[in-house]
Design a protein around this motif. Sequence first.
Motif, short mmCIF file in Angstrom:
data_model
loop_
_atom_site.label_atom_id
_atom_site.label_comp_id
_atom_site.label_asym_id
_atom_site.label_seq_id
_atom_site.Cartn_x
_atom_site.Cartn_y
_atom_site.Cartn_z
N HIS A 78 0.81 -1.22 0.00
CA HIS A 78 0.00 0.00 0.00
C HIS A 78 0.84 1.27 0.00
CE1 HIS A 78 -3.41 -2.59 0.63
NE2 HIS A 78 -2.84 -3.10 1.70
N SER A 79 2.11 1.16 0.45
CA SER A 79 2.95 2.36 0.58
C SER A 79 4.42 1.97 0.57
CB SER A 79 2.62 3.08 1.90
OG SER A 79 3.02 2.27 3.00
N GLN A 80 5.27 2.96 0.42
CA GLN A 80 6.71 2.75 0.49
C GLN A 80 7.10 2.28 1.89
OE1 GLN A 80 8.45 6.47 -0.80
NE2 GLN A 80 7.27 6.43 -2.70
N LYS A 81 6.49 2.85 2.90
CA LYS A 81 6.75 2.44 4.29
C LYS A 81 6.41 0.97 4.47
CE LYS A 81 5.63 3.57 9.06
NZ LYS A 81 4.54 2.97 9.76
N ALA A 105 16.53 3.18 -10.97
CA ALA A 105 16.63 4.10 -12.11
C ALA A 105 15.99 3.55 -13.37
CB ALA A 105 18.10 4.45 -12.37
N SER A 106 15.97 2.24 -13.53
CA SER A 106 15.45 1.65 -14.77
C SER A 106 13.92 1.51 -14.78
CB SER A 106 16.10 0.30 -15.02
OG SER A 106 15.91 -0.56 -13.91
N TYR A 107 13.26 1.87 -13.68
CA TYR A 107 11.79 1.78 -13.61
C TYR A 107 11.20 3.17 -13.49
CZ TYR A 107 12.75 -3.15 -12.75
OH TYR A 107 13.20 -4.44 -12.86
N GLY A 108 9.89 3.26 -13.54
CA GLY A 108 9.20 4.53 -13.45
C GLY A 108 9.51 5.29 -12.17
N PRO A 109 9.23 6.59 -12.13
CA PRO A 109 9.62 7.43 -11.00
C PRO A 109 8.87 7.14 -9.70
CG PRO A 109 8.28 8.67 -12.55
CD PRO A 109 8.57 7.34 -13.19
N ARG A 110 7.80 6.37 -9.74
CA ARG A 110 7.05 6.05 -8.53
C ARG A 110 7.18 4.58 -8.11
NH1 ARG A 110 4.92 10.33 -6.91
NH2 ARG A 110 3.94 11.87 -8.20
N PHE A 111 7.93 3.80 -8.87
CA PHE A 111 8.06 2.37 -8.58
C PHE A 111 9.10 2.17 -7.49
CE2 PHE A 111 9.32 -2.06 -9.38
CZ PHE A 111 8.07 -2.65 -9.42
N TYR A 112 8.62 1.86 -6.28
CA TYR A 112 9.45 1.67 -5.10
C TYR A 112 9.42 0.19 -4.77
CZ TYR A 112 11.30 2.64 -0.41
OH TYR A 112 12.08 2.68 0.71
N VAL A 113 10.58 -0.48 -4.71
CA VAL A 113 10.59 -1.94 -4.65
C VAL A 113 11.73 -2.47 -3.80
CG1 VAL A 113 11.95 -2.12 -6.80
CG2 VAL A 113 10.46 -4.02 -6.11
N PRO A 131 0.47 6.72 -6.05
CA PRO A 131 0.60 8.07 -6.64
C PRO A 131 0.54 9.18 -5.59
CG PRO A 131 -1.58 7.20 -7.05
CD PRO A 131 -0.78 6.09 -6.41
N ASP A 132 0.13 8.88 -4.37
CA ASP A 132 0.05 9.89 -3.31
C ASP A 132 1.36 10.06 -2.56
OD1 ASP A 132 -2.66 10.32 -3.92
OD2 ASP A 132 -3.27 8.71 -2.59
N GLU A 133 2.39 9.29 -2.92
CA GLU A 133 3.68 9.38 -2.26
C GLU A 133 4.70 10.03 -3.18
OE1 GLU A 133 4.15 6.03 0.98
OE2 GLU A 133 4.11 5.17 -1.04
N PRO A 134 5.78 10.59 -2.60
CA PRO A 134 6.80 11.20 -3.44
C PRO A 134 7.48 10.17 -4.34
CG PRO A 134 7.41 11.32 -1.10
CD PRO A 134 6.07 10.67 -1.19
N GLY A 135 7.85 10.60 -5.51
CA GLY A 135 8.54 9.73 -6.44
C GLY A 135 10.04 9.93 -6.36
N ARG A 136 10.73 9.24 -7.24
CA ARG A 136 12.19 9.34 -7.32
C ARG A 136 12.56 10.77 -7.71
NH1 ARG A 136 13.01 5.61 -11.27
NH2 ARG A 136 13.07 7.17 -12.87
N ALA A 137 13.58 11.29 -7.08
CA ALA A 137 14.02 12.68 -7.37
C ALA A 137 14.68 12.77 -8.73
CB ALA A 137 14.99 13.14 -6.30
#
Length: 137
Positions: A78-81, A105-113, A131-137
Amino acid sequence: MIAYVTVGADDIARAKQFYCAFLPALDYELEESREGLSFALPVKPGQAAAQPEFYVKPPFDGKLASAGNGAMIAFEAHSQKQVRELHTAALAAGGVDEGQPGFRASYGPRFYVGYLRDPQGNKIALFSSNPDEPGRA
């Protein structure tokens, strides 16, 4: 649509400890039988079964289980946390780290894994694209 995914395990008790460290937090419910473990999302009255279901079983051919080279199963958090928490819990329950949680880096700016392997060696990904969390800078 994928109906179910099955991974092999030689030690069902170890597999149960590992998968129960994170799948219930993702709303999966466990059903145990002689054949192994079945994890499924709950179904509300009048609702069709949520797919895919996830099974952990000894191989049907009676041989030792082995992890698929290049195979990986991804579970959405549900979240990065939650990715961080579940990755940590899965490691404490017998998993092996294959990549700490973070952006790639090779995935979309919001893909946290975060990546890990279960006790049998199957590769697992825990990810969030909230989409409600910050993405990659």
